[in-house]
Scaffold this active site. Structure first.
Site, PDB file in Angstrom:
ATOM      1  N   HIS A 106       0.803  -1.225   0.000  1.00 16.50           N
ATOM      2  CA  HIS A 106       0.000   0.000   0.000  1.00 16.50           C
ATOM      3  C   HIS A 106       0.837   1.277   0.000  1.00 16.50           C
ATOM      4  O   HIS A 106       0.308   2.361  -0.202  1.00 16.50           O
ATOM      5  CB  HIS A 106      -0.992  -0.028   1.177  1.00 16.50           C
ATOM      6  N   SER A 149      -0.912  -1.105  -5.885  1.00 15.27           N
ATOM      7  CA  SER A 149      -0.662  -2.281  -6.721  1.00 15.27           C
ATOM      8  C   SER A 149      -0.021  -1.896  -8.035  1.00 15.27           C
ATOM      9  O   SER A 149      -0.269  -0.799  -8.557  1.00 15.27           O
ATOM     10  CB  SER A 149      -1.981  -2.979  -7.040  1.00 15.27           C
ATOM     11  N   LYS A 205     -14.967  -8.909  -7.771  1.00 16.90           N
ATOM     12  CA  LYS A 205     -14.145  -9.765  -8.645  1.00 16.90           C
ATOM     13  C   LYS A 205     -13.418 -10.838  -7.831  1.00 16.90           C
ATOM     14  O   LYS A 205     -13.312 -11.994  -8.255  1.00 16.90           O
ATOM     15  CB  LYS A 205     -13.148  -8.882  -9.404  1.00 16.90           C
ATOM     16  N   ASP A 206     -12.936 -10.453  -6.633  1.00 21.54           N
ATOM     17  CA  ASP A 206     -12.272 -11.435  -5.762  1.00 21.54           C
ATOM     18  C   ASP A 206     -13.231 -12.552  -5.360  1.00 21.54           C
ATOM     19  O   ASP A 206     -12.831 -13.712  -5.238  1.00 21.54           O
ATOM     20  CB  ASP A 206     -11.739 -10.756  -4.488  1.00 21.54           C
ATOM     21  N   GLU A 212       5.918 -33.966  -0.906  1.00 20.53           N
ATOM     22  CA  GLU A 212       4.663 -33.500  -1.514  1.00 20.53           C
ATOM     23  C   GLU A 212       4.977 -32.812  -2.839  1.00 20.53           C
ATOM     24  O   GLU A 212       6.089 -32.291  -3.028  1.00 20.53           O
ATOM     25  CB  GLU A 212       3.985 -32.505  -0.570  1.00 20.53           C
TER      26      GLU A 212
END
Ligand code: HEM
Length: 410
Positions: A219, A223, A247-248, A291
């Site tokens: 911040h 972005s 949108k998220d 994994e």
């Protein structure tokens, strides 16, 4: 006497209980401030993976806390306590599978998040600190996942822990001492399981703290965006709420669909069947594989016959990310406007997936040679290709502003 609080703030105290609370604890004004946070208007779906990683992290913590209520960190009981969770605890199977599959999806999400950063040059000035904190998060995630995998005390838990902790013995002079210190004894045993449990519980909270720092650093300058051009005016941005929050939510929904498809229809697909056999220090499994999310690094480790060089290569493959802001000095941030970079980047991405595949194969030819070649390209991309591209690459059609890059949104 005059009321001191009136002098210090111009905010009016509203009537009612909520007004009383808000005046003293301004949660709703804080949320309003976040909602009106200005974000570049051209973000594509690749920018959804940061918030998605946050959701995945919270899901792991919640399911993990419920698992811990029924799990016993003792070598004589751990395996059976997990079986009890699966069979006797109400919805225990759901909590455990969500946690196990959730860990895999968390890594998938973070791998996309990192690849987005690599493609769009998110590590470049002025967001270097966001990138660096991200690397620390990735290390913490790997440590957490590694220790979590030991807890069910299956064959892969035990032998995976033995192989990986033994790597530290490659450190000259003090290596063996470090390994004994890590184990808390002379082999992977009860003290090892206990400390792994303690740390596996603790580290996710460290990750939360790091994620908060990550977002604070983000911040500072806001972005980045797919054009790689910085925000120049209000025309380039839109508020976080409702646009990006909505949108998220789309990707949150998709995430849970994928998660539950695995949990309900193929819960063990991403795991190894040997981990349903209780740990036995007298029986070594035929193939010891970690994994899937560790496989690219495991392939690099095994491709080199000398143990110390192998360990250094493996850790170096992530540490080299710290040098990226200096290795890639191209003025053009976004890969979208770098015709040559784009090609090398996609070869890098495919090569990384190929390394993961190689990490799951046996240690024999042709896999050894292929792993060496892939490891070479992995490093060459960072230390040779990126610095050279800065010299020889011409950018293509770089827009002047964010708005120019998306004329359809003007
Ligand atoms: C728990 C894991 C993580 C969480 C919760 C997280 C969260 C976020 C969030 C919410 C954003 C803003 C939205 C977005 O750009 O997607 C972001 C941006 C960013 N993250 Fe992460 N992140 C995590 C891991 C990482 C890792 C492992 C790296 C790199 C090694 C990384 C590098 C970055 C960068 C460079 C940005 C800025 C991108 C830009 O604005 O262009 N993050 N992160």
């Amino acid at each position: 006497m005059q009321d001191d609080t009136k002098k210090k703030t111009t905010i009016e105290e509203e009537k009612g209980i909520s007004g009383w609370i808000e005046y003293r604890l301004p949660v709703s004004s804080f949320l309003k401030h976040i909602a009106s946070y200005q974000v570049p208007k051209n973000l594509n779906y690749a920018w959804n993976f940061g918030s998605l990683a946050g959701i995945a992290l919270i899901l792991q913590i919640i399911t993990g806390i419920f698992l811990a209520m029924h799990y016993t960190p003792h070598v004589d009981h751990a395996f059976n306590s997990v079986e009890r969770i699966m069979r006797d605890v109400n919805y225990g199977w759901l909590i455990r599978y969500t946690h196990a599959v959730g860990a895999s999806l968390f890594f998938m999400v973070v791998y996309v998040h990192i690849m987005r950063g690599l493609y769009y040059g998110s590590y470049k000035r002025p967001r270097e600190m966001v990138w660096f904190i991200g690397i620390f998060i990735f290390f913490a995630m790997m440590a957490t996942a590694f220790m979590g995998y030991v807890l069910p005390w299956g064959q892969m838990s035990f032998w995976g822990a033995t192989v990986i902790t033994n790597l530290f013995s490659a450190i000259p002079l003090v290596g063996n001492k470090i390994v004994i210190w890590l184990w808390g004894g002379f082999s992977v045993d009860n003290p090892t399981l206990n400390r792994f449990f303690a740390l596996h519980y603790l580290l996710p909270f460290v990750i939360i703290a790091l994620a908060v720092l990550h977002v604070i650093a983000l911040h500072r300058f806001g972005s980045g965006n797919p054009s790689g051009v910085e925000v120049k005016s209000d025309k380039d941005t839109i508020p976080l709420y409702p646009y990006y929050v909505v949108k998220d939510c789309i990707t949150f929904g998709l995430f849970f669909i994928v998660l539950f498809v695995f949990v309900f229809y193929a819960p063990n697909y991403l795991g190894h069947p040997d981990n349903y056999i209780e740990a036995d220090s007298m029986v070594t499994p035929e193939h010891i594989v970690p994994e899937w999310y560790f496989l690219p690094f495991y392939a690099m480790l095994r491709s080199i016959p000398d143990k110390l060089t192998g360990v250094l290569t493996m850790f170096g493959s992530i540490l080299v990310w710290f040098l990226l802001p200096w290795l890639d000095k191209s003025k053009i941030k976004s890969g979208a406007y770098r015709p040559l970079f784009k090609k090398f980047f996609w070869v890098f991405a495919v090569n990384f997936a190929f390394l993961a595949w190689l990490g799951g194969q046996e240690v024999k030819e042709p896999y050894i040679t292929l792993s060496r070649l892939s490891t070479l390209y992995y490093f060459a991309y960072f230390v040779i290709v990126l610095p050279l591209l800065r010299k020889y690459e011409k950018s293509e059609g770089l827009p002047k502003t964010i708005s120019d890059s998306v004329p359809e949104m003007k």
